[in-house]
Enzyme design. Structure first.
Site, PDB file in Angstrom:
ATOM      1  N   ASP A  15      10.079  12.640  -6.954  1.00 14.29           N
ATOM      2  CA  ASP A  15       9.522  12.425  -5.618  1.00 14.29           C
ATOM      3  C   ASP A  15       7.988  12.426  -5.627  1.00 14.29           C
ATOM      4  O   ASP A  15       7.356  12.411  -6.681  1.00 14.29           O
ATOM      5  CB  ASP A  15      10.098  13.488  -4.672  1.00 14.29           C
ATOM      6  CG  ASP A  15      10.441  12.941  -3.301  1.00 14.29           C
ATOM      7  OD1 ASP A  15       9.726  12.036  -2.817  1.00 14.29           O
ATOM      8  OD2 ASP A  15      11.418  13.419  -2.691  1.00 14.29           O
ATOM      9  N   ASP A  37      11.678   6.962   3.939  1.00  8.22           N
ATOM     10  CA  ASP A  37      13.085   7.370   3.907  1.00  8.22           C
ATOM     11  C   ASP A  37      13.918   6.648   4.962  1.00  8.22           C
ATOM     12  O   ASP A  37      13.490   6.455   6.106  1.00  8.22           O
ATOM     13  CB  ASP A  37      13.205   8.872   4.146  1.00  8.22           C
ATOM     14  CG  ASP A  37      12.692   9.688   2.974  1.00  8.22           C
ATOM     15  OD1 ASP A  37      12.312   9.089   1.952  1.00  8.22           O
ATOM     16  OD2 ASP A  37      12.669  10.926   3.093  1.00  8.22           O
TER      17      ASP A  37
END
Length: 471
Positions: A149, A209
């Protein structure tokens, strides 16, 4: 050396020698599997992973290709005195190597998570500055996949070179372990990842996202339209928002390195059946990873039948590895409650000479749509063989299992219907080469030279067709 030169050279070598442009030999087709984040977030445990894996196997999804079981954020309790990551013993009492052994013994692959920052997105220890010891931790614990991430990155972004170097550190560390580990970047498309991702990774997120909405705008996902170079990617991005950002990026993806449009929201939230079909179809078309984001222990029948549609999965897993191109996009007056209304045609060539198209209806009304052969074969010149041929049209959703069959599988925890495809026994590449009818849908017509492919597409829906040259 430019990315385009690398990609063309690698593609030429692949065609000539059968080798792969993948930087580490992995990711020859987009990855398939399950990730806990979309449904469970930080509510993770050994029991969740192993029970989920058992369920994926029982209902036939593993044999359809969903083999990566990916543990997302929130799994650690910190670092020990030696700086080594430590799994939370309350969540994983037997350790990560136990989870890996169970998964491997059942023919799954094990994925874990970290961040190229001081902390992960949920505030757990990140891997920035700890790349080698963390890579060794993952390898030692039997990890086959790393989702990496972008949170708490200490401002180490802003140019492609800056982000490239930060993510390359983990790529190099993983390679030094000697264990094949699929490397999945999750830097939200920041700093033009699609230009450099394939040099160091097997897939890369290209947006903020995802959220289980078809086209609802959200201020937390500030970039819209075709804004693929978004400095603040955000989150709560709709399906159409992400898809439209991905439209120009297909030319920078292929065998060994894939644009990742984020996990699938089929079975998550309140999408309609047509929206779920469109979502799954378009992720398959653009060769995004197919990572289930739903709770597989509580899948509704219609969502299960979408995840198990082998003729659509075969598009995603096609050996040619070419993402679809958006041929045209038109705004229409039939808008939904968010003021959104558009229609699109996507098309791409397949390994066996077939062509696949998606007619996507983003308006709020069922509508007739069509495509000419000139549009479908958009790179062909006038008088070419493609345009002068007749093509049989195969509907890739026509052989979808019904809810009765799906219910029997889900209730009995066993696949008993022999018509369901088993990619463990016969890979998609082999099945396609053998013309296995389960991978080709149902023929519904033929389009002749100069003709139009005509259909009706539901609101927020898709028509997905495979074109095969008429004999």
């Amino acid at each position: 050396m430019s990315y385009i030169y690398l990609f063309i050279t690698a593609a030429a070598v692949t065609g000539a020698l059968g080798s792969s442009p993948s930087y580490n030999g992995l990711g020859l087709t987009p990855q398939m599997g399950w990730d806990n984040w979309n449904t469970f977030a930080c509510d993770v445990s050994e029991q969740l992973l192993l029970n989920t894996a058992d369920r994926i196997s029982e209902i036939g999804l593993k044999d359809l290709g969903y083999k990566y079981v990916i543990l997302d954020d929130c799994w650690s309790s910190g670092r020990n005195s030696n700086g080594t990551l430590v799994a939370d013993k309350n969540k994983f009492p037997n350790g990560m190597d136990h989870v890996a052994r169970h998964l491997h013994n059942n023919n799954f692959l094990f994925g874990m998570y970290s961040s190229a920052g001081e902390y992960t997105c949920a505030g757990y220890p990140g891997s920035l500055g700890h790349e080698q010891e963390d890579a060794e931790f993952f390898a030692r614990n039997g990890v086959d996949y790393l989702k990496y991430d972008n949170c708490y990155n200490k401002g180490k972004f802003g140019t492609p070179e800056t982000s490239y170097k930060r993510y390359k550190a983990m790529s190099d560390a993983l390679n030094k372990t000697g264990r094949p580990i699929f490397y999945s970047l999750c830097n939200w498309g920041q700093d033009l990842t699609f230009y450099w991702g394939s040099d160091i990774a097997n897939s890369w997120r290209m947006s903020g996202d995802i959220y289980p909405e078809f086209d609802r705008p959200d201020s937390r996902c500030p970039c819209d339209g075709d804004q693929y170079d978004c400095s603040y990617a955000g989150f709560h991005c709709s399906i159409m928002n992400i898809l439209n950002k991905a439209a120009p990026m297909g030319q920078n993806a292929g065998i060994g390195g894939w644009n990742d449009l984020d996990n699938l929201e089929v079975g998550v939230g309140n999408l309609t059946d047509d929206e779920e079909k469109a979502h799954f179809s378009m992720w398959a078309m653009v060769k995004s990873p197919l990572i289930i984001g739903a709770d597989v222990n509580h899948l509704k029948e219609s969502s299960y039948s979408i995840y198990s549609q082998a003729s659509v999965i075969a598009i995603n897993q096609d050996p040619k590895g070419v993402p679809a191109t958006r041929v045209w996009r038109h705004y229409v007056s039939q808008t939904d409650k968010y003021g959104k209304g558009e229609i699109q045609l996507w098309s791409c060539p397949l390994d066996n000479g077939d062509q696949v198209i998606a007619l996507l209806n983003g308006s709020n009304k069922k509508r007739p749509m069509n495509a000419s052969l000139e549009d479908i074969f958009f790179d062909s010149y006038l008088g070419s063989e493609e345009l002068s041929s007749s093509w049989d049209i195969y509907d890739l959703w026509a052989n979808r299992i019904d809810n009765t069959i799906a219910s029997n599988i889900l209730k009995n925890n066993k696949v008993t219907n022999s018509s369901l495809y088993n990619a463990t026994e016969l890979s998609y590449k082999e099945g396609l080469s053998k013309n296995d009818t389960r991978l080709f849908g149902v023929q519904i017509g033929t389009v002749s030279p100069g003709g139009l492919l005509n259909t009706t597409v539901p609101a927020h829906g898709v028509a997905l067709y495979r074109l095969r040259r008429s004999r």
